[in-house]
Scaffold this active site. Structure first.
Site, PDB file in Angstrom:
ATOM      1  N   TRP A 140       0.912  -1.213  -0.192  1.00 55.52           N
ATOM      2  CA  TRP A 140       0.026   0.449   0.024  1.00 55.52           C
ATOM      3  C   TRP A 140       0.843   1.261  -0.616  1.00 55.52           C
ATOM      4  CZ3 TRP A 140      -1.448   3.350   4.650  1.00 55.52           C
ATOM      5  CH2 TRP A 140      -0.348   2.817   6.154  1.00 55.52           C
ATOM      6  N   ASP A 141       2.060   1.044  -0.240  1.00 58.67           N
ATOM      7  CA  ASP A 141       2.924   2.136   0.271  1.00 58.67           C
ATOM      8  C   ASP A 141       2.734   3.064  -1.349  1.00 58.67           C
ATOM      9  OD1 ASP A 141       4.162  -0.013   1.739  1.00 58.67           O
ATOM     10  OD2 ASP A 141       6.456   0.906   2.136  1.00 58.67           O
ATOM     11  N   GLU A 173       1.160  -2.051  12.982  1.00 58.33           N
ATOM     12  CA  GLU A 173       1.024  -3.731  12.177  1.00 58.33           C
ATOM     13  C   GLU A 173       1.350  -4.433  13.879  1.00 58.33           C
ATOM     14  OE1 GLU A 173       3.764  -4.468   9.471  1.00 58.33           O
ATOM     15  OE2 GLU A 173       2.410  -4.376   8.068  1.00 58.33           O
ATOM     16  N   LYS A 178       3.367   0.349  16.319  1.00 57.71           N
ATOM     17  CA  LYS A 178       4.635   0.059  15.415  1.00 57.71           C
ATOM     18  C   LYS A 178       4.509   1.643  14.401  1.00 57.71           C
ATOM     19  CE  LYS A 178       6.580  -2.913  11.645  1.00 57.71           C
ATOM     20  NZ  LYS A 178       6.326  -3.747  10.782  1.00 57.71           N
ATOM     21  N   GLN A 179       3.302   2.591  13.930  1.00 62.79           N
ATOM     22  CA  GLN A 179       3.201   3.450  13.523  1.00 62.79           C
ATOM     23  C   GLN A 179       1.805   4.233  13.203  1.00 62.79           C
ATOM     24  OE1 GLN A 179       3.071  -0.324  10.584  1.00 62.79           O
ATOM     25  NE2 GLN A 179       2.626   1.535   9.405  1.00 62.79           N
TER      26      GLN A 179
END
Lengths: 775, 775
Positions: B366-367, B496, B608-609
């Protein structure tokens, strides 16, 4: 009837004490290797033929606790996922007997089978195969193969082949060992890589002499070694065989002309010993000695000792069902296989498939404490104890696992294992099942209640209980969003169709009881065994502050409840999911996990097995009858029983909440699951937990036994299909006989001084020799 | 500053237009292979040396979309988990140039390096390495290696080696190809089995003639073939090489005595073509023709075309930062590498590591839509479009994936892929990330707003939008426990470190917007392109009822909110988890997933993000400033940025919510992540999404651009460390130049008729040639 129940087709005639195959079923060969397996908790021999078979098979010989290791293949790195898998190893095949008549080899798929039967006799513990075979040249031979795996000497197994020709003929008889097979006998296995399936053991030694064969094998990675000895006794022929040895076979071959009606009997006395039993240097000599000694003892004597042993077993373990031979057969078959499967040395356990196949790689699961211990406990408490001792034996492995999982203290038992190290690679339905710690604790509690064995508690039980209790303090917290109650996020309960959930009801209730019982034991030891407490204070650095913290957690455990429905939700998110689309699901889509991605399953409200309903059985006295009924009504329609651990629990609870017909239907499925191959995978091995569950269906279900309060309570409810039900129960060194008929229940204390128990709400005292008849 | 931010050590001097290695760093060889990679979106060549290197390396040559397949190893059966992995293949190494002086082979680790520099020039697109080397016998040679991968002809790359000896000497010069390398160049990879790492391609043809080399390789499983041609031009020596061909090498070798100061120049014109471009029969001839034609064109001309191309690119894409050379360098380096990495043919995409390394196997995530499309869209909209076309090209793969996942209609895009088939083996942080469907939809929306390209929408975009929208209707329900709101259980959001959750806020908001946009497009097409609607009604069986159902879902989407804290919880269970024990966690324990079991991570509140914070950027106009600030304050301290997709989003949002210092610190980390190797894994390839995020930090962060409403909105906030910031923006065929200084912002419309935009709350109209200065 639940939509999702599984019934097989009847394969064997209903016989109370045996299982008979009257017509050779080529297509069921692999299944029948399982059904006709013999074992003694140490050795396990699948029921394959001495002369071999060319079709689909799993020609396995297994030793409890004897394993090879192999690195898992992971496509992704998951920190602390176990590196090595362990699997029960297929060791040297010692049953090989080849017969040639006038140069024509005997096999079940050539010539003409004029008569055939194979019988597993659960009273003698002997498996017999009788054949009348006609060669293409019309020579007829009567063959009888008998096999027993000794319950008295775990290392020993014996095969006897009797042979009578009806015409003169040239006979070639070969008896040997084949040690060149792969470590995994099931070459149909698609889960393992070819590489793993093709592994072989190293053969360190192989030889044959006039009547003896020796072979030594070693696992290349685990380093475990096994030595096998075979001693031959031949009757009816001069003992002058040719010895034939290759790199992986050794055998004796007799060639002679045989007269009609001349009886020839070959007996093989076989012994296996491994380097888990003693130093590798000694294993060959030890096996030789056992085989030689057995040969001296002789078949007849071994056969009657085996019958005697089983006589005693059935004396204590038998459940008699009057009025249904098929169910009677199922119950006995299951009771028999459990004895064949269970390790009794405190260093081995009972695998999910016993010693009957390579399903689940010979791993031990919570099935041991959730099912096997409750089964053995009330008739063979010493076996239940040895299963708990295994957990003590592997406690260091559990401590190590806890460290791997970032827990600074305590012990986390592996979800699946042979030697005590974690072998579950799919952690959402593996390591995430933290409830295994509580399952072990509750089994100890059950054992303690039934035996009052404070020695075990002092020496082993307490240390297990305390170390495992410590984990609960590390995976939960007093969550503000739960009103400050102790909340346990991200675990998986027994139901594997819902994973990584918050506040799984089963887990939270069990954790609470685990902590409470650990606290009780702490106080008992403080009062009665202060030195043990002192020892533990040093050895595991435990103190009263920690016990107080446990109490705070137990007292404030978050226990899920949904007031509108009045039910206990399986976890925080369970009710936010839609039902599985049952109406759109065809029969072929079960088991769901074989036909749908896990995500699709997890997204729905569907249970693979009993979860909340299970805790209401295990901690029976903590829930009201109304609660149990509401939860049964809620969960039963959405439970698909894709796990073989499910139907028995539903049978028991259906009895309790007042659905006797459901209870009976679930029981049928349980009792005959392997015999009728209901799950269509019994070729991979028996379903051990379900077998234990069968006994529980009878005793906890139809007789309504509960012991959670520390007292015996019966609530007999004889199915209307039956005339009677009888069994015995061992409770705190007393033996109580229970005889349930249509009208009343008769309790007789046949051993022990006196006993108190409850019959429904009635408190009963009974003395030795007394019989009490109650409506 | 967030405790968890990651800064590397400065390796390269701060230069605005280039990256220079002034001293050969043996230990950073592998890292610098990444940094000095060249590529053109089709070909990618890591920066390894022509003469080879003996230490740790990943000597890769890659072609976008060219992959081998290999079965995944799974220790457990998970239905519908992808069977085959795909991975970008290391093709024939054509850069080999070996030099021997008086019999002594040149290498960077022998003899004496008297002078050394290596430069990546982002204006010329050329990588140069200059060395003065003295042999052990004191002969000195000046060497210059130049390399360019043509942006004008995707198949072409050129290496030029210039050599001058300072003394007379015997010279041996070898130029060739090595086609015997393994398919994966990174032999340090521990994730893949040896078996996979040792795979080689089949060599169908290899040959060398006077000046040409040909080699054809074929992947054994995927069947994809590649042909390579090398045309040599040698200057300063007679062209009479010996040709040397073995089974996997081919080369030309010149041996001669060379005079001092004699200049010798060897130029290799190299072309690669694959069977994804044309029929396998034609690929060799096509490559030959390109190499020959390039040799005729010559180095100088190719060099200046390359510079011209880049001049145009920088014209549109350059971001000028006044006041910080290191950040300027970082922004340009990232902007340059993105161009080098991106496929532009609508059939290839941009991998997470571009074409610079084997991290993530060359997969697209998806980046692409979340980061690469927003990066390219506003200066190179044709590239953004080609990325979206790739999704149309692979729509059948997504339909197929949806069927595998039991969805009866619609399309589910793979979490990671090369050819459009799912390649994620760890589904909890893979297939479970259903948000990828919405990410693609939102990228189409962004593209549509920026370009008003209704042709793309009609021909491709609508079909993608509708097919992907259909999945939302199949994974949620109107949950009574959520007041009848549409609830989506068991998905994973962008974060994640929390998986398989119910009602992930990011996912639900994005799904709602996806549905709303799909509905808008439906109505737009109904009005303007009724034939397209008719076509879709037939081709994908869509109708107004379905659109109405979407509207019902969108209007009733459950949107998580926690009133006491006033925050948007990441998911239903997020607030029921305890915080990660940050205080007890050492620096060495990051990234957490490399030092803790996933269960331990998932059990805690740790991100994580960016997840909820990300949706507040992506759907900026749906959240109040106060909401954004509260959520930033809540999530920022618990976000560890173990993903390289995180810091840029936090920089942008820190700017918006009023933390300019945090914004700046996150930006430093973003801009120089690969140059300073902040994540300590850039040796495996660049971090493509982070590179795009760098540009977003500047344009969406410091310039405050938002386009979610369909309008351009700027909210410039120049960091106090800078003197100015300039960039251009392409919006609906206009080009707007933005020049932000300490005091004011100057907007100039340098192309297009006129444009409306907002500067903070002020609506501005600007005409061609006009400049508007605003405070």
């Amino acid at each position: 009837m639940n939509e999702h129940q599984k019934f097989g087709k009847v394969i064997f005639p209903a016989e109370p004490w045996q299982v008979t195959e009257n017509r050779f079923m080529t297509n069921e060969y692999k299944l029948n290797e399982t059904i006709f397996s013999l074992g003694n908790g140490y050795l396990g021999i699948r029921g394959g033929f001495e002369e071999g078979f060319s079709g689909s098979q799993m020609n396995g010989t297994y030793i409890n606790g004897f394993y090879e290791e192999y690195p898992f293949d992971y496509p992704d790195f998951i920190f602390a996922n176990p590196i090595n898998d362990q699997f029960m190893v297929n060791v040297a095949d010692t049953k090989v007997i080849l017969i040639e008549i006038d140069g024509e080899p005997f096999s079940m798929t050539s010539g003409l089978i004029e008569a055939y039967s194979r019988t597993l006799n659960m009273q003698t513990g002997c498996m017999e195969r009788s054949i009348r075979w006609k060669t293409s040249k019309r020579k007829t031979v009567n063959l009888l193969f008998q096999r027993l795996v000794s319950f008295l000497n775990p290392h020993l197994y014996v095969i006897r082949c009797s042979l009578t020709l009806l015409q003169d003929a040239d006979l070639k008889l070969y008896s040997g060992v084949f040690a060149g097979e792969t470590i995994l006998a099931d070459q149909d296995n698609t889960l393992f890589s070819r590489e793993k399936l093709n592994l072989r053991m190293q053969i360190n030694h192989i030889s044959a002499s006039n009547q003896s064969i020796e072979v030594q094998q070693k696992c290349k990675i685990s380093g475990l070694a096994v030595a096998c000895a075979i001693e031959h006794v031949i009757e009816g022929l001069p003992n002058n065989p040719e010895t034939i040895v290759s790199k992986d076979t050794a055998g004796l071959s007799w060639k002679t002309n045989v007269k009609a009606e001349q009886q020839i009997v070959l007996t093989k006395y076989i012994a296996y010993t491994t380097s888990r039993d003693m130093s590798e240097d000694s294993i060959q000599a030890f096996s030789n000695q056992i085989a030689e000694s057995a040969a001296k003892t002789g078949w007849q004597s071994l056969f009657s000792s085996q019958s005697d042993y089983l006589g005693r077993y059935w004396q204590s373990a038998d459940v008699e069902i009057e009025g249904d031979d098929a169910l009677q057969q199922g119950v006995r078959f299951n009771t028999f296989h459990l004895l064949q499967s269970v390790g009794r040395d405190g260093k081995t356990n009972i695998a999910a498939k016993g010693l009957t196949g390579e399903g689940y790689s010979g791993h031990t699961f919570w099935d041991s404490e959730g099912f096997a211990v409750p089964f053995f406990l009330y008739h063979s408490p010493e076996i239940a104890k040895s299963l708990l001792e295994y957990r003590y034996f592997t406690l260091d492995g559990a401590r190590n696992r806890a460290r791997q999982m970032s827990h600074t203290g305590g012990a986390l038992y592996p979800w699946r294992t042979i030697n005590g190290d974690e072998c579950s690679s799919y952690y959402p339905a593996g390591t995430a099942q933290y409830h295994i710690n509580a399952d072990i604790a509750m089994a100890i509690r059950k054992y303690y209640f039934a035996t009052n064995d404070k020695t075990f508690i002092s020496e082993m039980g307490a240390e297990i209980l305390f170390e495992t209790a410590r984990i609960w303090t590390q995976i939960g917290w007093f969550a503000p969003s739960k009103g400050g109650k102790y909340s346990i996020p991200c675990v998986t309960g027994p139901d594997e169709y819902t994973v990584l959930v918050d506040n799984n009801a089963y887990t939270n209730y069990m954790a609470r009881e685990h902590l409470n019982f650990a606290i009780d034991i702490w106080h008992m030891l403080e009062n009665e065994f202060p030195n043990i407490i002192k020892g533990l204070q040093t050895s595991i650095n435990i103190c009263t502050d920690e016990i107080n913290h446990w109490k705070k957690i137990a007292d404030n455990m978050f226990l899920p409840f949904e007031p509108n429905l009045g039910i206990i939700p399986q976890d925080d998110g369970f009710l936010a999911k839609p039902d599985w689309p049952f109406a759109k699901t065809t029969k072929e889509e079960y088991p769901l996990q074989m036909h749908h991605h896990m995500l699709n399953i997890y997204r729905h409200r569907v249970c693979k097995q009993a979860d909340t309903v299970l805790v209401e059985f295990v901690l029976s006295d903590q829930f009201t009858p109304e609660q149990k009924k509401r939860d049964f009504d809620f969960y039963e329609p959405i439970t698909v029983h894709d796990s073989s651990l499910s139907a028995c629990i539903y049978s028991i609870m259906a009895n309790e909440v007042g659905y006797p017909e459901k209870a009976y239907e679930y029981f049928i499925q349980t009792a005959r699951l392997d015999l009728d191959n209901c799950q269509e995978n019994s070729e991979l091995g028996i379903h051990m937990a379900n077998m234990a569950g069968t006994w529980m269906c009878v005793v906890n279900g139809f007789a309504g036994l509960r012991t959670e309060s520390g007292n015996l309570i019966f609530q007999p409810r004889l199915p209307e299909q039956w005339h009677g039900l009888k069994f015995k129960l061992n409770w705190q060194k007393c033996v109580l006989k229970i005889d349930i008929s249509k009208r009343h229940t008769t309790y007789s204390l046949i051993s022990g001084k006196s006993l108190k128990f409850k019959h429904f709400n009635q408190l009963i005292s009974i003395s030795n020799g007394e019989s009490i008849v109650l409506a």
